[in-house]
Design a protein around this motif. Sequence first.
Motif, PDB file in Angstrom:
ATOM      1  N   UNK A 102       0.837  -1.207   0.000  1.00 42.43           N
ATOM      2  CA  UNK A 102       0.000   0.000   0.000  1.00 42.43           C
ATOM      3  C   UNK A 102       0.868   1.251   0.000  1.00 42.43           C
ATOM      4  N   UNK A 103       1.938   1.229   0.799  1.00 47.54           N
ATOM      5  CA  UNK A 103       2.845   2.375   0.840  1.00 47.54           C
ATOM      6  C   UNK A 103       3.544   2.567  -0.503  1.00 47.54           C
ATOM      7  N   UNK A 104       3.867   1.470  -1.168  1.00 44.13           N
ATOM      8  CA  UNK A 104       4.483   1.554  -2.493  1.00 44.13           C
ATOM      9  C   UNK A 104       3.520   2.169  -3.497  1.00 44.13           C
ATOM     10  N   UNK A 105       2.260   1.714  -3.476  1.00 47.29           N
ATOM     11  CA  UNK A 105       1.256   2.303  -4.365  1.00 47.29           C
ATOM     12  C   UNK A 105       1.134   3.807  -4.144  1.00 47.29           C
ATOM     13  N   UNK A 106       1.108   4.222  -2.880  1.00 41.33           N
ATOM     14  CA  UNK A 106       0.967   5.646  -2.564  1.00 41.33           C
ATOM     15  C   UNK A 106       2.166   6.432  -3.058  1.00 41.33           C
ATOM     16  N   UNK A 107       3.359   5.886  -2.917  1.00 40.67           N
ATOM     17  CA  UNK A 107       4.565   6.598  -3.358  1.00 40.67           C
ATOM     18  C   UNK A 107       4.626   6.697  -4.871  1.00 40.67           C
ATOM     19  N   UNK A 108       4.162   5.669  -5.575  1.00 41.65           N
ATOM     20  CA  UNK A 108       4.124   5.706  -7.038  1.00 41.65           C
ATOM     21  C   UNK A 108       3.206   6.813  -7.519  1.00 41.65           C
ATOM     22  N   UNK A 109       2.083   6.998  -6.823  1.00 35.36           N
ATOM     23  CA  UNK A 109       1.109   8.021  -7.215  1.00 35.36           C
ATOM     24  C   UNK A 109       1.540   9.421  -6.816  1.00 35.36           C
ATOM     25  N   UNK A 110       2.532   9.532  -5.944  1.00 39.70           N
ATOM     26  CA  UNK A 110       2.962  10.850  -5.467  1.00 39.70           C
ATOM     27  C   UNK A 110       4.122  11.365  -6.326  1.00 39.70           C
ATOM     28  N   UNK A 111       4.854  12.341  -5.819  1.00 37.42           N
ATOM     29  CA  UNK A 111       5.964  12.927  -6.575  1.00 37.42           C
ATOM     30  C   UNK A 111       7.232  12.097  -6.393  1.00 37.42           C
ATOM     31  N   UNK A 112       8.265  12.369  -7.218  1.00 34.30           N
ATOM     32  CA  UNK A 112       9.499  11.578  -7.135  1.00 34.30           C
ATOM     33  C   UNK A 112      10.145  11.611  -5.745  1.00 34.30           C
ATOM     34  N   UNK A 113      10.017  12.734  -5.049  1.00 39.20           N
ATOM     35  CA  UNK A 113      10.626  12.825  -3.722  1.00 39.20           C
ATOM     36  C   UNK A 113      10.013  11.800  -2.774  1.00 39.20           C
ATOM     37  N   UNK A 114       8.719  11.544  -2.917  1.00 38.68           N
ATOM     38  CA  UNK A 114       8.045  10.570  -2.054  1.00 38.68           C
ATOM     39  C   UNK A 114       8.597   9.175  -2.298  1.00 38.68           C
TER      40      UNK A 114
END
Length: 302
Positions: free
Chosen positions: A245-257
């Motif tokens: 879930x955290x990976x999915x959220x980071x993919x959808x966010x900006x590169x810094x995330x």
Amino acid sequence: MTRGPVVVAGGAGAVGELLVTALRADGTEVLVLDPMPPPHDDTALAADISAPTGRAATALRAAPTVVLAIPEPVALEAIPVLGELLTPGTLLVETLSVKSAVPAALHAHAPHVQALGVNPMFAPSLGLAGRPVVAVAHQRGPAVAGFVADLTRWGAQVVELSADEHDRVTAATQALTHAAVLAFGLALDLLRVPDVAAATAPPPHVLMRSLLARVGTGAPEVYRDVQIGNPYAGAARQALRAGLDALDAAVAADPAAFGKLMDRARRPLGDRIERYREMCAQVFADLPQTTDRPPPGETGVP
């Protein structure tokens, strides 16, 4: 009175056979008890350790050491019976993959014995030399220290933990690892990955396939026992879901995330990170060239 031979219940199994071999190499007399005794061992007895009778019961009364290389439910059923048979000071060694329930059973039914839990953290076919073995001193005494010393002398890298520490650690090193490998295989199946993937796979994917082959061809009851028996295994699987879930959220966010996610992901490696990088590089260098190539003109794509 001369004490009898060491008794290994479940000596026909992989872990039992590992310890039987090590003990006999020391010149120790060993009696194997097993519902299905190994055909190559003429001295082994067919016996149910949870209800021993005749020669089996006599041997248990005389044994200086009894090893339970058997599944957890059988061991917990056997401890009350052994509490009635074993003489004070006898060493009881269990090899269960989950340790939390053992201390209470020993305290209730066999407080007069010395008791040690061991868990080889590797496939027994690999042998003890250089391999990690967790040791849990349930009820201390000189025989417990002696058996731990024997493990070290046989080449094992012994790590001593409490029963609860053992289960917390193995929830990560075994339950989580097995879950991740099996989930990887299920994901490949859901994706209907074509055969050509095996021929084009980069080294990390080849290693994952190799792990899947090893875990996926193991005994289902062994791997299920790790998942169902360890009280912390459910939390480990939930952490795996949360990680995705955290990976999915980071993919959808900006590169810094995503960079922060990678920082967090490697944080558990701590100061050992360079050692693991070097180990991985060596493993990749040692990987054989794949021969899993599709025939000319075919891609394997359905």
